[in-house]
Design a protein around this motif. Structure first.
Motif, PDB file in Angstrom:
ATOM      1  N   CYS A 146      10.728  -1.204   0.375  1.00 20.10           N
ATOM      2  CA  CYS A 146      10.637  -1.541  -1.055  1.00 20.10           C
ATOM      3  C   CYS A 146      10.084  -2.935  -1.329  1.00 20.10           C
ATOM      4  CB  CYS A 146      11.992  -1.367  -1.733  1.00 20.10           C
ATOM      5  SG  CYS A 146      13.262  -2.481  -1.103  1.00 20.10           S
ATOM      6  N   THR A 147      10.184  -3.853  -0.377  1.00 19.48           N
ATOM      7  CA  THR A 147       9.646  -5.198  -0.589  1.00 19.48           C
ATOM      8  C   THR A 147       8.170  -5.288  -0.226  1.00 19.48           C
ATOM      9  OG1 THR A 147      10.607  -5.807   1.545  1.00 19.48           O
ATOM     10  CG2 THR A 147      11.821  -6.478  -0.438  1.00 19.48           C
ATOM     11  N   GLY A 148       7.612  -4.253   0.370  1.00 24.91           N
ATOM     12  CA  GLY A 148       6.176  -4.156   0.593  1.00 24.91           C
ATOM     13  C   GLY A 148       5.517  -5.332   1.280  1.00 24.91           C
ATOM     14  N   GLY A 149       6.203  -5.985   2.183  1.00 23.19           N
ATOM     15  CA  GLY A 149       5.615  -7.112   2.908  1.00 23.19           C
ATOM     16  C   GLY A 149       5.981  -8.477   2.345  1.00 23.19           C
ATOM     17  N   ALA A 152      15.676   7.815   3.126  1.00 24.26           N
ATOM     18  CA  ALA A 152      15.035   6.534   3.457  1.00 24.26           C
ATOM     19  C   ALA A 152      15.863   5.359   2.956  1.00 24.26           C
ATOM     20  CB  ALA A 152      13.630   6.489   2.866  1.00 24.26           C
ATOM     21  N   VAL A 153      16.561   5.559   1.841  1.00 22.36           N
ATOM     22  CA  VAL A 153      17.381   4.494   1.265  1.00 22.36           C
ATOM     23  C   VAL A 153      18.825   4.742   1.704  1.00 22.36           C
ATOM     24  CG1 VAL A 153      18.125   3.354  -0.866  1.00 22.36           C
ATOM     25  CG2 VAL A 153      15.808   4.278  -0.685  1.00 22.36           C
ATOM     26  N   SER A 154      19.154   4.183   2.862  1.00 26.15           N
ATOM     27  CA  SER A 154      20.493   4.367   3.429  1.00 26.15           C
ATOM     28  C   SER A 154      20.772   3.245   4.426  1.00 26.15           C
ATOM     29  CB  SER A 154      20.595   5.722   4.142  1.00 26.15           C
ATOM     30  OG  SER A 154      19.792   5.733   5.304  1.00 26.15           O
ATOM     31  N   GLU A 160       5.648 -12.757  14.774  1.00 25.28           N
ATOM     32  CA  GLU A 160       4.441 -12.099  15.261  1.00 25.28           C
ATOM     33  C   GLU A 160       4.190 -10.739  14.628  1.00 25.28           C
ATOM     34  OE1 GLU A 160       5.198 -11.896  19.465  1.00 25.28           O
ATOM     35  OE2 GLU A 160       4.425 -13.916  19.791  1.00 25.28           O
ATOM     36  N   CYS A 161       5.195 -10.169  13.946  1.00 24.58           N
ATOM     37  CA  CYS A 161       5.048  -8.790  13.514  1.00 24.58           C
ATOM     38  C   CYS A 161       5.812  -8.502  12.235  1.00 24.58           C
ATOM     39  CB  CYS A 161       5.558  -7.860  14.625  1.00 24.58           C
ATOM     40  SG  CYS A 161       5.503  -6.103  14.223  1.00 24.58           S
ATOM     41  N   GLY A 162       5.102  -7.922  11.283  1.00 31.38           N
ATOM     42  CA  GLY A 162       5.723  -7.395  10.078  1.00 31.38           C
ATOM     43  C   GLY A 162       5.148  -6.007   9.841  1.00 31.38           C
ATOM     44  N   VAL A 163       6.017  -5.028   9.632  1.00 34.29           N
ATOM     45  CA  VAL A 163       5.583  -3.657   9.403  1.00 34.29           C
ATOM     46  C   VAL A 163       5.976  -3.259   7.985  1.00 34.29           C
ATOM     47  CG1 VAL A 163       5.880  -1.237  10.078  1.00 34.29           C
ATOM     48  CG2 VAL A 163       5.836  -3.031  11.834  1.00 34.29           C
ATOM     49  N   CYS A 164       4.990  -2.856   7.204  1.00 35.03           N
ATOM     50  CA  CYS A 164       5.250  -2.315   5.871  1.00 35.03           C
ATOM     51  C   CYS A 164       5.295  -0.799   6.036  1.00 35.03           C
ATOM     52  CB  CYS A 164       4.162  -2.743   4.891  1.00 35.03           C
ATOM     53  SG  CYS A 164       4.480  -2.184   3.227  1.00 35.03           S
ATOM     54  N   GLY A 186      14.894   0.386  -0.181  1.00 31.87           N
ATOM     55  CA  GLY A 186      15.636   0.568  -1.420  1.00 31.87           C
ATOM     56  C   GLY A 186      14.779   1.097  -2.546  1.00 31.87           C
ATOM     57  N   ILE A 187      15.297   0.929  -3.756  1.00 31.49           N
ATOM     58  CA  ILE A 187      14.639   1.441  -4.950  1.00 31.49           C
ATOM     59  C   ILE A 187      14.401   0.272  -5.905  1.00 31.49           C
ATOM     60  CG2 ILE A 187      14.798   3.071  -6.875  1.00 31.49           C
ATOM     61  CD1 ILE A 187      16.873   4.588  -4.971  1.00 31.49           C
ATOM     62  N   ALA A 188      13.148  -0.162  -5.992  1.00 32.73           N
ATOM     63  CA  ALA A 188      12.801  -1.308  -6.829  1.00 32.73           C
ATOM     64  C   ALA A 188      12.569  -0.910  -8.281  1.00 32.73           C
ATOM     65  CB  ALA A 188      11.576  -2.022  -6.261  1.00 32.73           C
ATOM     66  N   GLY A 189      12.347   0.374  -8.534  1.00 32.97           N
ATOM     67  CA  GLY A 189      12.180   0.860  -9.905  1.00 32.97           C
ATOM     68  C   GLY A 189      10.795   0.611 -10.465  1.00 32.97           C
TER      69      GLY A 189
END
Length: 180
Positions: free
Chosen positions: A44-47, A91-93, A64-68, A118-121
Motif C-alpha cells: 500500500c505504500t508503493g515504495g 493480502a492485508v493480514s 540495497e533492495c526495495g520491492v514494490c 494495507g488499504i490506503a483508500g
C-alpha cells in the motif's frame, strides 16, 4: 501483535521527541552505526518507505533492495509469501506482512526486512478491513514483529496521509527494532 492508531502513533512520536520527517535519517544513521542492512517490501505504500530511506545521503551503505509488491503474484513469486496465506488470510493480514518482511530480508541478504500491506483508500475497505488498516512487519534473523495500525482516524485522513503515516510507522518500528 501490537495495535496502534494514527493518533496514538503521533502521540508516541511527540512523547519521544521524534520529528516524523527525520525518521529516515535516524534509521539510516542507526543502521550505519550498527553496520546493519535493511530491505523493504511494500504494497500500500508503493515504495514510499524505500524512497524515504534513499533520500538520506549514505543510505547505499545500508539499503540495497526495495520491492514494490502490489500484486499477490509478486508477493508470492518474488517475496515467497505462500499462496495458502494469501488465499486464507488475504493480502492485508498480519501473516502476509510477516511473510513479506521475512521474504525481502532473505532476498536481499539483509539484517532487517520491513513490510507494509494495507488499504490506503479511499476505496477497497470493508467492515473487517477498513480503509486505513495497514499491517507493518519488521523481521530480523530471530523474530518478526507485526503491528496492526489503524491510520484513518475515523475517516479524517486521505490516501496520501494514510500512506505517509504507514511509511513513518514502518520506519519508526524499524528504528525500535534497531534499538533493541
Amino acid at each position: 501483535m501490537k495495535n496502534i492508531t494514527a493518533t496514538e502513533f503521533y502521540s508516541l512520536l511527540k512523547e519521544k521527541n521524534i520529528n516524523e520527517n527525520e525518521l529516515q535519517t535516524l534509521v539510516v544513521t542507526k543502521l550505519i552505526n550498527k553496520n546493519k542492512k535493511a530491505a523493504t517490501a511494500e504494497s500500500c505504500t508503493g515504495g514510499l518507505v524505500s524512497k524515504r530511506i534513499t533520500e538520506v545521503s549514505g543510505a547505499s551503505a545500508v539499503f540495497e533492495c526495495g520491492v514494490c509488491s502490489y500484486a499477490n503474484r509478486i508477493k508470492n513469486k518474488v517475496l515467497g509469501v505462500k499462496n495458502e496465506t494469501l488465499s486464507s488470510t488475504g493480502a492485508v493480514s498480519p501473516e502476509t506482512a510477516a511473510e513479506m518482511a521475512q521474504g525481502v530480508r532473505r532476498l536481499a541478504g539483509a539484517d532487517f526486512g520491513v513490510s507494509t500491506t494495507g488499504i490506503a483508500g479511499p476505496t477497497g475497505g470493508s467492515k473487517e478491513k477498513p480503509v486505513g488498516l495497514v499491517y507493518i512487519a519488521v523481521a530480523d534473523e530471530k523474530s518478526t514483529l507485526v503491528i496492526r495500525t489503524l491510520l484513518n482516524d475515523g475517516g479524517n485522513r486521505n490516501r496520501e496521509e494514510i500512506r505517509k503515516a504507514a511509511s513513518s510507522a514502518a520506519l519508526y518500528f524499524l528504528l525500535e527494532k534497531l534499538t533493541d
